[in-house]
Design an enzyme around this catalytic site. Structure first.
Site, PDB file in Angstrom:
ATOM      1  N   SER A 127      41.484 -41.764 -16.834  1.00 27.37           N
ATOM      2  CA  SER A 127      41.316 -41.921 -15.394  1.00 27.37           C
ATOM      3  C   SER A 127      40.373 -43.079 -15.081  1.00 27.37           C
ATOM      4  CB  SER A 127      40.738 -40.619 -14.834  1.00 27.37           C
ATOM      5  OG  SER A 127      40.196 -40.840 -13.562  1.00 27.37           O
ATOM      6  N   TYR A 151      34.526 -34.087 -14.654  1.00 29.78           N
ATOM      7  CA  TYR A 151      35.930 -34.456 -14.905  1.00 29.78           C
ATOM      8  C   TYR A 151      35.982 -35.763 -15.690  1.00 29.78           C
ATOM      9  CZ  TYR A 151      40.410 -36.719 -13.736  1.00 29.78           C
ATOM     10  OH  TYR A 151      41.603 -37.401 -13.789  1.00 29.78           O
TER      11      TYR A 151
HETATM   12  N1  LIG Z   1      46.709 -38.234  -9.507  1.00 32.53           N
HETATM   13  C1  LIG Z   1      45.826 -39.217  -9.729  1.00 32.53           C
HETATM   14  O1  LIG Z   1      45.448 -39.961  -8.813  1.00 32.53           O
HETATM   15  C2  LIG Z   1      45.270 -39.452 -11.117  1.00 32.53           C
HETATM   16  C3  LIG Z   1      44.419 -40.563 -11.293  1.00 32.53           C
HETATM   17  C4  LIG Z   1      43.906 -40.799 -12.567  1.00 32.53           C
HETATM   18  C5  LIG Z   1      44.240 -39.988 -13.623  1.00 32.53           C
HETATM   19  N2  LIG Z   1      45.058 -38.911 -13.422  1.00 32.53           N
HETATM   20  C6  LIG Z   1      45.400 -38.084 -14.603  1.00 32.53           C
HETATM   21  O2  LIG Z   1      46.814 -38.068 -14.737  1.00 32.53           O
HETATM   22  C7  LIG Z   1      47.244 -36.798 -15.238  1.00 32.53           C
HETATM   23  C8  LIG Z   1      48.240 -36.168 -14.296  1.00 32.53           C
HETATM   24  O3  LIG Z   1      47.596 -35.956 -13.027  1.00 32.53           O
HETATM   25  P1  LIG Z   1      48.325 -35.253 -11.815  1.00 32.53           P
HETATM   26  O4  LIG Z   1      47.768 -35.842 -10.577  1.00 32.53           O
HETATM   27  O5  LIG Z   1      49.782 -35.248 -12.040  1.00 32.53           O
HETATM   28  O6  LIG Z   1      47.736 -33.767 -11.951  1.00 32.53           O
HETATM   29  P2  LIG Z   1      48.468 -32.338 -11.781  1.00 32.53           P
HETATM   30  O7  LIG Z   1      47.393 -31.332 -11.698  1.00 32.53           O
HETATM   31  O8  LIG Z   1      49.462 -32.404 -10.695  1.00 32.53           O
HETATM   32  O9  LIG Z   1      49.233 -32.174 -13.166  1.00 32.53           O
HETATM   33  C9  LIG Z   1      48.622 -31.685 -14.349  1.00 32.53           C
HETATM   34  C10 LIG Z   1      49.518 -30.589 -14.917  1.00 32.53           C
HETATM   35  O10 LIG Z   1      48.940 -30.157 -16.161  1.00 32.53           O
HETATM   36  C11 LIG Z   1      49.137 -28.760 -16.262  1.00 32.53           C
HETATM   37  N3  LIG Z   1      48.124 -28.217 -17.187  1.00 32.53           N
HETATM   38  C12 LIG Z   1      46.778 -28.190 -16.986  1.00 32.53           C
HETATM   39  N4  LIG Z   1      46.169 -27.587 -18.039  1.00 32.53           N
HETATM   40  C13 LIG Z   1      47.148 -27.245 -18.912  1.00 32.53           C
HETATM   41  C14 LIG Z   1      47.149 -26.599 -20.181  1.00 32.53           C
HETATM   42  N5  LIG Z   1      46.018 -26.132 -20.739  1.00 32.53           N
HETATM   43  N6  LIG Z   1      48.322 -26.410 -20.809  1.00 32.53           N
HETATM   44  C15 LIG Z   1      49.474 -26.850 -20.256  1.00 32.53           C
HETATM   45  N7  LIG Z   1      49.544 -27.459 -19.047  1.00 32.53           N
HETATM   46  C16 LIG Z   1      48.385 -27.658 -18.386  1.00 32.53           C
HETATM   47  C17 LIG Z   1      48.989 -28.231 -14.846  1.00 32.53           C
HETATM   48  O11 LIG Z   1      49.640 -26.982 -14.644  1.00 32.53           O
HETATM   49  C18 LIG Z   1      49.623 -29.354 -14.017  1.00 32.53           C
HETATM   50  O12 LIG Z   1      50.981 -29.073 -13.719  1.00 32.53           O
HETATM   51  C19 LIG Z   1      45.985 -35.980 -15.427  1.00 32.53           C
HETATM   52  O13 LIG Z   1      45.557 -36.111 -16.767  1.00 32.53           O
HETATM   53  C20 LIG Z   1      44.980 -36.628 -14.487  1.00 32.53           C
HETATM   54  O14 LIG Z   1      43.668 -36.410 -14.911  1.00 32.53           O
HETATM   55  C21 LIG Z   1      45.579 -38.641 -12.193  1.00 32.53           C
END
Ligand SMILES: NC(=O)c1ccc[n+]([C@@H]2O[C@H](COP(=O)([O-])OP(=O)(O)OC[C@H]3O[C@@H](n4cnc5c(N)ncnc54)[C@H](O)[C@@H]3O)[C@@H](O)[C@H]2O)c1
Length: 322
Positions: A127, A151
């Site tokens: 991130s 985080y």
């Molecule tokens: N959305 C953003 O702006 C953003 C920015 C930077 C980084 N990220 C990173 O990108 C990735 C995806 O983010 P997102 O926005 O789609 O988040 P999200 O919460 O929509 O998706 C994450 C998914 O992971 C699943 N999950 C969590 N823990 C788990 C486990 N122990 N076992 C199996 N599944 C599990 C959750 O159920 C969820 O569906 C993440 O790693 C997040 O940190 C997101």
């Protein structure tokens, strides 16, 4: 190619699976469908993916190493996109244990499983929050990391675990640092949907730092496209890439653009900064653009239009409580 996507029921994972399927890959989506936000919403995304003949859903928690090993040993994938995690900044102050287990332990388990297999590529979604507050912009990949919240702290730790864990291994490890991702099917705890939820409930919308936080908003379909393009990049020593449009704007301007397209407004409640939040995110995508042929980032105006169009259609069609 056979590919595993962890976090497939999540916002970015869902879009990435769609993009991979459109390029005829065979995709195994893994998710534990946790309740950080509406499980029905995650199921809704998963049902859409299940319509594709090349998609197979695996309901599994990454923290359970024995079950995980058993299920993953049955599928012979060549690439892994590890997107599953516990996201959210403010929640990390309330419940740090969720970050310890869903981010660190989950990543450790995947390293243990895959370090002795024949997978070719392991891609991790870190991130932009690992950088913390900076004085010089745009932020480059080699800038010092200074996480401001738990985080970001766990994301930094995962990056190091992966680099150490796959050292000396044939696997092509890439670490991506996405900057504020937005778009259709977004997360309810992020700006777009939370703003619309305030409109729907006719409640005030809290605008921290008086609307002056700056964010490098990046459209989700661009992110999915970029992640997919990396499959064609030959293995190289470069490991870390920002994923950002490099067009930062102030949150209050972003809201103004939403309002221009959607006539209903909500009362804004201007508040000071909150602990743990970066004042300004503005990344360099120079290294990324040198690596892959991707130059046409979706403009913020177009991205907002697309997201709004999706929201209006989605809201009317579904009765999901998101
Ligand atoms: N959305 C953003 O702006 C953003 C920015 C930077 C980084 N990220 C990173 O990108 C990735 C995806 O983010 P997102 O926005 O789609 O988040 P999200 O919460 O929509 O998706 C994450 C998914 O992971 C699943 N999950 C969590 N823990 C788990 C486990 N122990 N076992 C199996 N599944 C599990 C959750 O159920 C969820 O569906 C993440 O790693 C997040 O940190 C997101």
């Amino acid at each position: 190619m056979k590919i595993l996507v962890t976090g497939s029921a999540g916002f970015i994972g869902f879009h990435l699976c769609l993009e991979l399927l459109s390029k005829n890959h065979i995709v195994f989506g893994l998710d534990n469908l946790n309740k950080y936000y509406s499980r029905n919403y995650k199921l809704y995304r998963t049902n859409l993916l299940n319509k594709h003949k090349n998609f197979k859903f695996i309901k599994q928690d990454l923290r359970n190493i024995n079950e995980l090993k058993r299920k993953l040993n049955k599928i012979d994938v060549k690439a892994v996109y590890h997107l599953a995690s516990q996201p959210g900044i403010m929640y990390s102050f309330k419940n740090p244990n969720q970050y310890l287990s869903n981010n660190i332990l989950a990543t450790k388990n995947l390293i243990q499983i895959y370090k002795s297999t024949n997978i070719e590529k392991f891609y991790f979604s870190s991130s932009s929050s690992v950088y913390g507050n900076k004085r010089k912009f745009p932020i480059k990949e080699n800038y010092k990391l200074n996480p401001l919240n738990y985080y970001a702290e766990t994301k930094k730790k995962c990056e190091n675990l992966l680099i150490k864990g796959f050292k000396g291994n044939k696997i092509d490890l890439k670490i991506f640092r996405p900057f504020t991702v937005y778009g259709p099917f977004g997360r309810p705890d992020m700006l777009f949907l939370s703003y619309f939820n305030s409109i729907k409930r006719n409640s005030v919308f809290n605008l921290y730092n008086y609307g002056n936080y700056v964010r490098d908003f990046t459209y989700v379909k661009d992110v999915a496209n970029i992640l997919t393009l990396f499959l064609n990049v030959p293995k190289s020593k470069d490991k870390v890439f920002n994923i950002c449009s490099s067009k930062p704007i102030r949150i209050k301007k972003f809201i103004h653009l939403i309002n221009e397209n959607y006539k209903r407004k909500v009362k804004l409640n201007y508040l000071p900064t909150r602990k743990g939040e970066m004042l300004r995110t503005y990344g360099s995508n120079y290294k990324l653009k040198k690596k892959i042929k991707f130059n046409k980032f979706t403009s913020i105006k177009q991205g907002i239009k697309n997201t709004l169009k999706w929201y209006l259609k989605f809201k009317n069609k579904n009765n999901l409580n998101i």
